[in-house]
Design a protein around this motif. Structure first.
Motif, PDB file in Angstrom:
ATOM      1  N   PHE A 276       4.978  12.963  -6.683  1.00 57.12           N
ATOM      2  CA  PHE A 276       5.259  12.022  -5.592  1.00 57.12           C
ATOM      3  C   PHE A 276       4.059  11.812  -4.680  1.00 57.12           C
ATOM      4  CE2 PHE A 276       9.563  13.521  -6.486  1.00 57.12           C
ATOM      5  CZ  PHE A 276      10.368  12.421  -6.230  1.00 57.12           C
ATOM      6  N   ASP A 277       3.711  10.559  -4.476  1.00 61.05           N
ATOM      7  CA  ASP A 277       2.883  10.216  -3.329  1.00 61.05           C
ATOM      8  C   ASP A 277       3.772  10.410  -2.087  1.00 61.05           C
ATOM      9  OD1 ASP A 277       0.749   9.084  -1.819  1.00 61.05           O
ATOM     10  OD2 ASP A 277       1.871   7.206  -1.745  1.00 61.05           O
ATOM     11  N   LEU A 278       3.169  10.572  -0.936  1.00 56.81           N
ATOM     12  CA  LEU A 278       3.964  10.790   0.284  1.00 56.81           C
ATOM     13  C   LEU A 278       4.034   9.535   1.154  1.00 56.81           C
ATOM     14  CD1 LEU A 278       5.276  12.887   2.393  1.00 56.81           C
ATOM     15  CD2 LEU A 278       3.001  12.944   3.367  1.00 56.81           C
ATOM     16  N   ASP A 279       2.842   9.097   1.628  1.00 57.26           N
ATOM     17  CA  ASP A 279       2.798   7.985   2.577  1.00 57.26           C
ATOM     18  C   ASP A 279       3.228   6.688   1.894  1.00 57.26           C
ATOM     19  OD1 ASP A 279       1.683   9.437   4.829  1.00 57.26           O
ATOM     20  OD2 ASP A 279      -0.180   9.546   3.703  1.00 57.26           O
ATOM     21  N   GLY A 280       4.337   6.107   2.335  1.00 50.27           N
ATOM     22  CA  GLY A 280       4.806   4.863   1.730  1.00 50.27           C
ATOM     23  C   GLY A 280       5.793   5.087   0.597  1.00 50.27           C
ATOM     24  N   VAL A 281       6.020   6.353   0.223  1.00 48.16           N
ATOM     25  CA  VAL A 281       6.998   6.649  -0.838  1.00 48.16           C
ATOM     26  C   VAL A 281       8.123   7.530  -0.280  1.00 48.16           C
ATOM     27  CG1 VAL A 281       7.392   7.862  -3.029  1.00 48.16           C
ATOM     28  CG2 VAL A 281       5.415   6.352  -2.773  1.00 48.16           C
TER      29      VAL A 281
ATOM     30  N   VAL B 264       4.945   8.539  -8.841  1.00 44.93           N
ATOM     31  CA  VAL B 264       5.551   7.504  -7.992  1.00 44.93           C
ATOM     32  C   VAL B 264       4.561   7.177  -6.862  1.00 44.93           C
ATOM     33  CG1 VAL B 264       7.590   6.820  -6.689  1.00 44.93           C
ATOM     34  CG2 VAL B 264       7.797   8.579  -8.454  1.00 44.93           C
ATOM     35  N   GLU B 265       4.226   5.922  -6.730  1.00 44.68           N
ATOM     36  CA  GLU B 265       3.161   5.485  -5.803  1.00 44.68           C
ATOM     37  C   GLU B 265       3.505   4.169  -5.114  1.00 44.68           C
ATOM     38  OE1 GLU B 265       0.325   5.722  -4.350  1.00 44.68           O
ATOM     39  OE2 GLU B 265      -0.441   7.632  -5.032  1.00 44.68           O
ATOM     40  N   ASP B 266       2.879   3.925  -3.968  1.00 47.13           N
ATOM     41  CA  ASP B 266       3.019   2.610  -3.314  1.00 47.13           C
ATOM     42  C   ASP B 266       1.666   1.904  -3.201  1.00 47.13           C
ATOM     43  OD1 ASP B 266       1.968   4.383  -1.321  1.00 47.13           O
ATOM     44  OD2 ASP B 266       2.450   2.846   0.175  1.00 47.13           O
ATOM     45  N   ALA B 267       0.588   2.569  -3.639  1.00 46.69           N
ATOM     46  CA  ALA B 267      -0.755   2.010  -3.432  1.00 46.69           C
ATOM     47  C   ALA B 267      -1.414   1.670  -4.759  1.00 46.69           C
ATOM     48  CB  ALA B 267      -1.623   3.025  -2.691  1.00 46.69           C
TER      49      ALA B 267
END
Ligand code: BG6
Ligand code: MG
Length: 224
Positions: A7-12, A169-172
């Motif tokens: 897991f990414d953290l910021d935005g996820v 899992v990412e948002d960037a």
């Protein structure tokens, strides 16, 4: 078999992306550089010092500051960021994340945090979700930040899994690039055009579930 979720953290896990943006925008303004939302996309997933370097290049200030001055600017940005996030509570966990973490725990899959943020442990404490994770990769321990694959490879290792047994899992865009460079299937949250490299793009974290992760992983690894 799918064994671990990175897991990414910021935005996820939580929407700290907006606070990073505000803190960079204000620092940029002090330096005479306009950090707007479009340029901010290029900072997502990127380490603190690399973000500053990108802002300075963008503003034509690449050679203006010494290493010590850049460190001071990073500290200033981070102090402001920490002020902005200090009111965060478990209510700030993004929709769908807690149910997913519960599902992973029940199914015996590992959950690992692979964030570029040095603030990740503190944020997980504020959100009271630390116990759901089997490990947090220390971003200072990897040679190269996102979009290099290092942090996701370290995440797989921490999970005791091969890269091909994980999903990220990412948002960037930089994060998706890093996951794919590690030969790990990727799920992205956000804009399908920005995140086109991912194996699947979801509009929102509430669309996440173990079934969606498994389906994406199975399709991505079917030919591998
Ligand atoms: C990433 C964020 O998760 O962490 C970036 O998307 C941020 O915006 C990076 O720069 C580093 O975070 P921190 O908390 O160590 O400054
Ligand atoms: Mg992110």
């Amino acid at each position: 078999m799918l064994k671990a979720v990175l897991f990414d953290l910021d935005g996820v896990i939580t929407d700290t992306a907006k606070f990073h943006f505000l803190a960079w925008r204000d620092l940029g303004a002090e330096l005479g550089v306009t950090v707007d939302e479009a340029f901010n996309e290029e900072l997502k997933g990127v380490s603190r010092i690399d973000s500053l370097e990108r802002i300075l290049v963008f503003g034509g200030l690449a050679d203006k500051y010494s290493t010590a001055e850049k460190e001071a600017l990073c500290t200033k940005k981070n102090d402001h960021y920490l002020e902005l996030i200090q009111e965060m509570t478990p209510a700030d966990i993004l929709p769908g994340i807690l149910p997913l973490l519960e599902e992973l725990r029940e199914a015996g899959l590992k959950a690992i945090v692979t964030s570029a943020s040095k603030n990740a442990p503190g944020i997980l404490e504020l959100l009271q979700v630390k116990d759901y994770f089997d490990g947090i990769v220390d971003p200072a321990s990897v040679a190269a930040g996102k979009p290099a694959p290092d942090i996701f490879l370290a995440g797989a290792e921490l999970a005791g899994a091969k890269p091909a047994e994980c999903i990220g899992v990412e948002d960037a865009a930089s994060g998706v690039e890093a996951i794919k460079a590690a030969h790990i299937p990727a799920i992205a949250i956000g804009d399908a055009e920005v995140l086109a490299q991912a194996d699947r793009v979801l509009a929102d974290t509430s669309d996440l579930s173990l079934a969606v992760l498994r389906d994406t992983w199975e399709k991505a690894t079917a030919n591998g």
